[in-house]
Design a protein around this motif. Sequence first.
Motif, PDB file in Angstrom:
ATOM      1  N   VAL A  54       3.814   1.240   8.749  1.00 20.12           N
ATOM      2  CA  VAL A  54       3.379   2.264   9.328  1.00 20.12           C
ATOM      3  C   VAL A  54       2.380   2.104  10.523  1.00 20.12           C
ATOM      4  CG1 VAL A  54       2.320   4.714   8.922  1.00 20.12           C
ATOM      5  CG2 VAL A  54       3.675   3.392   7.210  1.00 20.12           C
ATOM      6  N   GLY A  55       1.531   0.864  10.626  1.00 25.26           N
ATOM      7  CA  GLY A  55       0.737   0.712  11.627  1.00 25.26           C
ATOM      8  C   GLY A  55      -0.709   1.360  11.272  1.00 25.26           C
ATOM      9  N   GLN A  56      -0.893   1.555  10.020  1.00 24.62           N
ATOM     10  CA  GLN A  56      -2.311   2.030   9.624  1.00 24.62           C
ATOM     11  C   GLN A  56      -3.146   1.228   9.092  1.00 24.62           C
ATOM     12  OE1 GLN A  56      -2.933   5.334  11.068  1.00 24.62           O
ATOM     13  NE2 GLN A  56      -1.044   5.069  11.692  1.00 24.62           N
ATOM     14  N   ILE A  57      -4.311   1.251   9.261  1.00 23.72           N
ATOM     15  CA  ILE A  57      -5.223   0.137   8.519  1.00 23.72           C
ATOM     16  C   ILE A  57      -6.235   0.850   7.664  1.00 23.72           C
ATOM     17  CG2 ILE A  57      -7.098  -1.548   8.796  1.00 23.72           C
ATOM     18  CD1 ILE A  57      -6.159  -2.171  11.666  1.00 23.72           C
ATOM     19  N   SER A  58      -6.428   0.241   6.507  1.00 23.87           N
ATOM     20  CA  SER A  58      -7.300   0.911   5.383  1.00 23.87           C
ATOM     21  C   SER A  58      -8.224  -0.253   5.182  1.00 23.87           C
ATOM     22  CB  SER A  58      -6.301   1.193   4.067  1.00 23.87           C
ATOM     23  OG  SER A  58      -7.515   1.571   3.010  1.00 23.87           O
ATOM     24  N   LEU A  59      -9.610   0.350   4.923  1.00 22.24           N
ATOM     25  CA  LEU A  59     -10.641  -0.454   4.717  1.00 22.24           C
ATOM     26  C   LEU A  59     -11.196  -0.211   3.271  1.00 22.24           C
ATOM     27  CD1 LEU A  59     -12.543  -1.241   8.092  1.00 22.24           C
ATOM     28  CD2 LEU A  59     -10.663  -2.577   6.817  1.00 22.24           C
ATOM     29  N   GLY A  60     -10.411   0.639   2.618  1.00 22.62           N
ATOM     30  CA  GLY A  60     -11.022   1.302   1.281  1.00 22.62           C
ATOM     31  C   GLY A  60      -9.887   1.113   0.006  1.00 22.62           C
ATOM     32  N   HIS A  61      -8.816   0.014   0.367  1.00 27.34           N
ATOM     33  CA  HIS A  61      -8.022   0.014  -0.571  1.00 27.34           C
ATOM     34  C   HIS A  61      -8.117  -0.573  -2.160  1.00 27.34           C
ATOM     35  CE1 HIS A  61      -4.296   1.651   0.772  1.00 27.34           C
ATOM     36  NE2 HIS A  61      -3.445   0.923   0.139  1.00 27.34           N
ATOM     37  N   ALA A  62      -9.451  -1.119  -1.992  1.00 22.76           N
ATOM     38  CA  ALA A  62      -9.940  -1.951  -3.152  1.00 22.76           C
ATOM     39  C   ALA A  62     -10.254  -0.655  -4.202  1.00 22.76           C
ATOM     40  CB  ALA A  62     -10.932  -2.773  -2.939  1.00 22.76           C
ATOM     41  N   ILE A  67      -9.484   1.677  -9.380  1.00 21.45           N
ATOM     42  CA  ILE A  67      -8.921   2.936 -10.399  1.00 21.45           C
ATOM     43  C   ILE A  67      -7.832   2.626 -11.121  1.00 21.45           C
ATOM     44  CG2 ILE A  67      -7.498   5.148 -10.347  1.00 21.45           C
ATOM     45  CD1 ILE A  67      -9.076   5.721  -7.696  1.00 21.45           C
ATOM     46  N   GLY A  68      -7.055   1.730 -10.675  1.00 25.05           N
ATOM     47  CA  GLY A  68      -5.870   1.262 -11.799  1.00 25.05           C
ATOM     48  C   GLY A  68      -6.524   0.407 -12.751  1.00 25.05           C
ATOM     49  N   ALA A  69      -7.742  -0.687 -12.408  1.00 28.13           N
ATOM     50  CA  ALA A  69      -8.134  -1.429 -13.292  1.00 28.13           C
ATOM     51  C   ALA A  69      -9.078  -0.793 -14.546  1.00 28.13           C
ATOM     52  CB  ALA A  69      -9.178  -2.595 -12.671  1.00 28.13           C
ATOM     53  N   VAL A  92      -0.586   6.932 -11.369  1.00 32.09           N
ATOM     54  CA  VAL A  92      -0.583   8.309 -10.970  1.00 32.09           C
ATOM     55  C   VAL A  92      -1.517   8.900 -10.286  1.00 32.09           C
ATOM     56  CG1 VAL A  92       0.046  10.593 -11.959  1.00 32.09           C
ATOM     57  CG2 VAL A  92       1.437   8.579 -12.716  1.00 32.09           C
ATOM     58  N   ILE A  93      -2.846   8.603 -11.044  1.00 32.68           N
ATOM     59  CA  ILE A  93      -3.869   9.122 -10.364  1.00 32.68           C
ATOM     60  C   ILE A  93      -4.197   8.500  -9.030  1.00 32.68           C
ATOM     61  CG2 ILE A  93      -6.522   8.796 -10.694  1.00 32.68           C
ATOM     62  CD1 ILE A  93      -5.878   9.069 -13.858  1.00 32.68           C
ATOM     63  N   SER A  94      -3.794   7.348  -8.899  1.00 36.28           N
ATOM     64  CA  SER A  94      -4.175   6.533  -7.689  1.00 36.28           C
ATOM     65  C   SER A  94      -3.272   7.166  -6.278  1.00 36.28           C
ATOM     66  CB  SER A  94      -3.862   5.129  -7.602  1.00 36.28           C
ATOM     67  OG  SER A  94      -4.752   4.503  -8.454  1.00 36.28           O
ATOM     68  N   GLY A  95      -1.797   7.590  -6.950  1.00 30.73           N
ATOM     69  CA  GLY A  95      -0.951   8.301  -5.832  1.00 30.73           C
ATOM     70  C   GLY A  95      -1.486   9.504  -5.406  1.00 30.73           C
ATOM     71  N   VAL A  96      -2.032  10.572  -6.591  1.00 34.65           N
ATOM     72  CA  VAL A  96      -2.428  11.962  -6.297  1.00 34.65           C
ATOM     73  C   VAL A  96      -3.688  11.675  -5.420  1.00 34.65           C
ATOM     74  CG1 VAL A  96      -3.300  13.877  -7.379  1.00 34.65           C
ATOM     75  CG2 VAL A  96      -1.387  12.783  -8.351  1.00 34.65           C
ATOM     76  N   LEU A  97      -4.543  10.789  -5.550  1.00 32.79           N
ATOM     77  CA  LEU A  97      -5.827  10.840  -4.888  1.00 32.79           C
ATOM     78  C   LEU A  97      -5.359  10.328  -3.507  1.00 32.79           C
ATOM     79  CD1 LEU A  97      -8.537   9.082  -7.262  1.00 32.79           C
ATOM     80  CD2 LEU A  97      -8.401  11.432  -6.174  1.00 32.79           C
ATOM     81  N   ALA A  98      -4.561   9.408  -3.364  1.00 36.06           N
ATOM     82  CA  ALA A  98      -4.184   9.296  -1.970  1.00 36.06           C
ATOM     83  C   ALA A  98      -3.448  10.085  -1.312  1.00 36.06           C
ATOM     84  CB  ALA A  98      -3.237   7.912  -2.158  1.00 36.06           C
ATOM     85  N   VAL A 222      -0.518   3.003  -4.702  1.00 34.74           N
ATOM     86  CA  VAL A 222       0.183   3.033  -6.033  1.00 34.74           C
ATOM     87  C   VAL A 222       0.164   1.219  -6.140  1.00 34.74           C
ATOM     88  CG1 VAL A 222       2.425   3.086  -7.382  1.00 34.74           C
ATOM     89  CG2 VAL A 222       1.434   5.163  -6.259  1.00 34.74           C
ATOM     90  N   TYR A 223       0.687   0.583  -5.368  1.00 31.63           N
ATOM     91  CA  TYR A 223       0.738  -0.839  -5.282  1.00 31.63           C
ATOM     92  C   TYR A 223      -0.615  -1.838  -5.688  1.00 31.63           C
ATOM     93  CZ  TYR A 223       5.422  -2.100  -3.413  1.00 31.63           C
ATOM     94  OH  TYR A 223       6.705  -2.317  -3.187  1.00 31.63           O
ATOM     95  N   ALA A 224      -1.766  -1.115  -4.943  1.00 31.26           N
ATOM     96  CA  ALA A 224      -3.005  -1.531  -5.400  1.00 31.26           C
ATOM     97  C   ALA A 224      -3.678  -1.187  -6.850  1.00 31.26           C
ATOM     98  CB  ALA A 224      -3.998  -0.909  -4.361  1.00 31.26           C
ATOM     99  N   SER A 225      -2.997   0.159  -7.195  1.00 31.46           N
ATOM    100  CA  SER A 225      -3.654   0.332  -8.558  1.00 31.46           C
ATOM    101  C   SER A 225      -2.958  -0.344  -9.605  1.00 31.46           C
ATOM    102  CB  SER A 225      -3.124   1.878  -8.693  1.00 31.46           C
ATOM    103  OG  SER A 225      -3.385   2.224  -9.993  1.00 31.46           O
ATOM    104  N   LEU A 226      -1.737  -0.856  -9.317  1.00 34.35           N
ATOM    105  CA  LEU A 226      -0.864  -1.662 -10.478  1.00 34.35           C
ATOM    106  C   LEU A 226      -1.437  -3.053 -10.551  1.00 34.35           C
ATOM    107  CD1 LEU A 226       3.074  -0.542  -9.656  1.00 34.35           C
ATOM    108  CD2 LEU A 226       1.285   0.129 -11.773  1.00 34.35           C
ATOM    109  N   ALA A 227      -1.759  -3.467  -9.087  1.00 31.68           N
ATOM    110  CA  ALA A 227      -2.397  -4.910  -9.016  1.00 31.68           C
ATOM    111  C   ALA A 227      -3.721  -4.710  -9.916  1.00 31.68           C
ATOM    112  CB  ALA A 227      -2.786  -5.294  -7.563  1.00 31.68           C
TER     113      ALA A 227
END
Length: 318
Positions: A54-62, A67-69, A92-98, A222-227
Motif C-alpha cells: 500500500v505504501g503507508q507507514i505505521s509507527l504504532g503497529h506494536a 492487543i493480541g498478546a 478480531v478486536i485488532s481488526g475492528v480497532l484498525a 491482524v498479522y501483528a495481533s497473531l504475532a
Amino acid sequence: MKRLSPKHATLLVLAILIAVAPLFFPSSYYLRVGSLIFVNGLAVVGIVVLTGFVGQISLGHAGFLGIGAYACALAPKYLGLPVLPAALLGAVISGVLAWLVGRPILRLRGYYLSVATLGFGVLVAMVLTNEAWLTGGPDGIAVQDPGMRAALKDMGLSLNNAEFWYAFNGIMLVLGAWVALNLQYSATGRALRALHGSEVAARTVGVDVARFKLRGFVISAVYASLAGSLLAMQNRFITPDAASFMHSVEIVTMAVLGGAGSVLGAIFGAAVLTALPQVLTFFQEYEQIVLGLIMMLVMIFLRGGVLPSLARIIRGRG
C-alpha cells in the motif's frame, strides 16, 4: 519440467530453511531464537502488506501486537476462554480497532499519518501499563499454557518446549507468508500495489483508494495481533513492552532492512535483527552502535532492502 512461480518458489525456500536450520543448531537455545524470528517475521509480513503493497507507514503497529498478546492473558482469566480462541478474539478486536482507527487517520498523508499511528500505539501501551488492576501493569501478567504440547504427547509425539514452539511458529510463519503472497498476486493485491505507485493513477483506473488503504491496514493489524498471541503463548508471560514505541520501530526497521516490498526479504530482515543482538553480545556496550552502523550502510548502499537489492545486482550481472 514446469518452472515454479515466484509465489511457490518463495514458500518452498522458506519451508526448506525452517526445516533444515535445526540440523545446524548446537543447542535448544538456537531453537528459541529461531521461534522468536518466526514471531517477528509474522508481524513483519503484515508490514509488507501495509508498507510494501500500500505504501503507508505505521509507527504504532506494536499496539496491535500488544492487543493480541494480552488477549491470550485476559480472555482466559476473565471470560473463561481457552487460549487459542482468545488469540482469535484478539485478532478480531485488532481488526475492528484498525478499521475504526484507520477510517479517519488513513485520510492523512506523509508524516501526519505516521504521527497518528504513533499516537494509537502510545495510547495502547499507556493503557496496558497504567491499568494495573486489569493488565498487571509494568510487571506484566502470566499466560495460561495452551495445552498443545500435551495434546501432541497424547498422540505419541513428544517435543520439548523449544522444539514445539520452533515447529509451531515456523508453520504459522509459512501460512502467513502463503496468505500474503496469495494476496500479492490477486486482484486485490494488484489494487493495493497500484496505490503504492500512485494514488492518483490508481483512482483514475477505478481503484477505491480509501477502501483499499483501509483494507491493507486491517490485514496488517491482524498479522501483528497473531504475532503478539504467539509471543505470549510461547513465553507464558507478557509485559507492556510488547506494545512499546520502540517495538513498533523495530518491526518497521526489520521490514525496511530486508526489503519492505518482498515477503521473503522482510522475513530475512526479521531474522537478521532478531539474531544479530545474540551474535553481538561480545561487543557489550557497543552493540547498539554496531547495529546502527549496519543499518546506515544498508540504507546507503542497498536502499531497496538487502534481498531485493542483491537480486537486482545479480540479475544485472547476468
